[in-house]
Design a protein around this motif. Structure first.
Motif, PDB file in Angstrom:
ATOM      1  N   GLY A   1      -3.596  -2.715  -1.045  1.00 24.28           N
ATOM      2  CA  GLY A   1      -3.988  -3.815  -2.083  1.00 24.28           C
ATOM      3  C   GLY A   1      -3.322  -5.055  -1.623  1.00 24.28           C
ATOM      4  O   GLY A   1      -2.396  -5.188  -0.676  1.00 24.28           O
TER       5      GLY A   1
ATOM      6  N   MET B   1      -6.987  -3.869  -5.408  1.00 31.04           N
ATOM      7  CA  MET B   1      -6.443  -2.577  -4.912  1.00 31.04           C
ATOM      8  C   MET B   1      -7.513  -1.553  -4.835  1.00 31.04           C
ATOM      9  O   MET B   1      -8.411  -1.410  -5.707  1.00 31.04           O
TER      10      MET B   1
ATOM     11  N   GLY C   1       0.798  -1.062   0.197  1.00 30.38           N
ATOM     12  CA  GLY C   1       0.006  -0.002  -0.015  1.00 30.38           C
ATOM     13  C   GLY C   1       0.796   1.324  -0.026  1.00 30.38           C
ATOM     14  O   GLY C   1       2.209   1.396  -0.159  1.00 30.38           O
TER      15      GLY C   1
ATOM     16  N   MET D   1       1.397   2.004  -8.966  1.00 27.49           N
ATOM     17  CA  MET D   1       0.736   0.771  -9.169  1.00 27.49           C
ATOM     18  C   MET D   1       2.026  -0.344  -9.430  1.00 27.49           C
ATOM     19  O   MET D   1       2.243  -1.448  -8.940  1.00 27.49           O
TER      20      MET D   1
END
Length: 236
Positions: free
Chosen positions: A186, A201, A164, A213
Motif C-alpha cells: 500500500g 492498498m 506492506g 491494516m
C-alpha cells in the motif's frame, strides 16, 4: 529477515539535495535508498480555464521515468506518442496529493507545476515523488513569499510512504525486492499532522485483516513523521 537487513519499522536512508537545478523556482533531488527522483517546481501566472477568475491557485504534477531507471531499458513514452496508463495514474496521484496540502486562496491565482523525473527506481517511486515534490513546492512558495506575492503561508507538509506485508510480516518502506514479493502492499499519503490524504492498498495473492491494516497504518504514520522531519530540515 528483510532482504536489505532492515528492521520491520526501518526506513531506507533518505537524503535531499535542494536547489539541484539552476532554472526552476524550486528543485530537489530526493534519494530514498536506491530510488532517486529529481523534482522541480515551476511558477506560472496562469491557471486552468475552469478556475480562471476565481482567485484560487492550482498545483499540478507530471511524472516520468528515464529509460534506464530500471534494470532493463524502457522505451521513452515520447517515442511511443502517448503516456502509459501507469504514468497518468501516478502523476494524477502526485498532483491531488500536493493540492491537498495547499490553501489555494492564500496561494492566489497562479499555477505551480511539479515535475517528477525518476532517475533510478528501486520501489516507492510515487511516494518519493510526492515527498520530494513537496520540497520543490515549498522552495517555490518560499520565493513567492519572499517577494511579497504570497502573504500567508499556503502550505502544510505532505509526504508519502509505502508499507506492506512481506513474508507474513508488516514492513515499512518497501524496496523493489520486497515490493515484487509482497502479499499486500500500500501507499499512504498524509499531512505532517497525520491526516490522511489517500491510501492505496491491494492484496497480491493473499488477503489481509483489519488488524493487519491497522499495523500498516501505524508503520506509515511513523515513516511519514520521519519524512516530514527530513522535509523540514531540507527547507529550513
Amino acid at each position: 529477515m528483510r532482504p536489505s537487513g532492515r528492521k520491520l519499522d526501518e526506513m531506507r536512508p533518505v537524503s535531499v539535495d535542494v536547489g539541484f537545478t539552476k532554472h526552476a523556482e524550486g528543485s530537489a533531488l530526493i534519494k530514498v535508498g536506491d530510488t532517486h527522483v529529481l523534482c522541480t517546481a515551476t511558477i506560472e501566472d496562469r491557471v486552468p480555464p475552469f478556475i480562471k477568475g476565481s482567485g484560487l491557485g492550482w498545483v499540478t504534477a507530471e511524472y516520468g521515468m528515464l529509460p534506464r531507471a530500471t534494470n532493463t531499458r524502457m522505451r521513452r513514452e515520447a517515442a511511443a506518442g502517448k503516456q502509459g496508463g501507469r504514468t497518468v495514474e501516478i502523476q494524477r496521484l502526485i498532483g491531488r496529493s500536493l493540492r491537498a496540502g495547499v490553501d489555494r486562496v492564500a496561494l492566489g491565482e497562479r499555477q505551480i507545476t511539479v515535475d517528477c523525473d525518476v532517475l533510478q527506481a528501486d520501489g516507492g517511486t510515487r511516494c518519493a515523488s510526492i515527498t520530494g515534490g513537496w520540497i520543490a513546492l515549498r522552495l517555490a512558495v518560499n520565493k513567492l513569499m519572499k517577494a511579497g506575492d504570497v502573504i500567508s503561508d499556503p502550505l502544510v507538509p505532505v509526504a508519502a510512504v509505502s508499507c506492506g506485508i512481506y513474508a507474513g510480516q508488516p514492513v515499512l518502506d518497501l524496496d523493489y525486492p520486497e515490493d515484487s514479493e509482497a502479499g499486500v502492499d500500500g501507499n499512504f499519503i498524509m499531512t505532517g499532522t497525520g491526516q490522511l490524504i489517500e491510501v492505496q492498498m491491494s492484496a497480491e495473492g493473499s488477503t489481509y485483516s483489519r488488524a493487519q491494516m491497522d499495523q500498516l497504518m501505524d508503520l506509515a504514520e511513523k515513516g511519514v513523521g520521519e519524512l516530514v522531519a527530513v522535509q523540514n530540515t531540507a527547507t529550513a
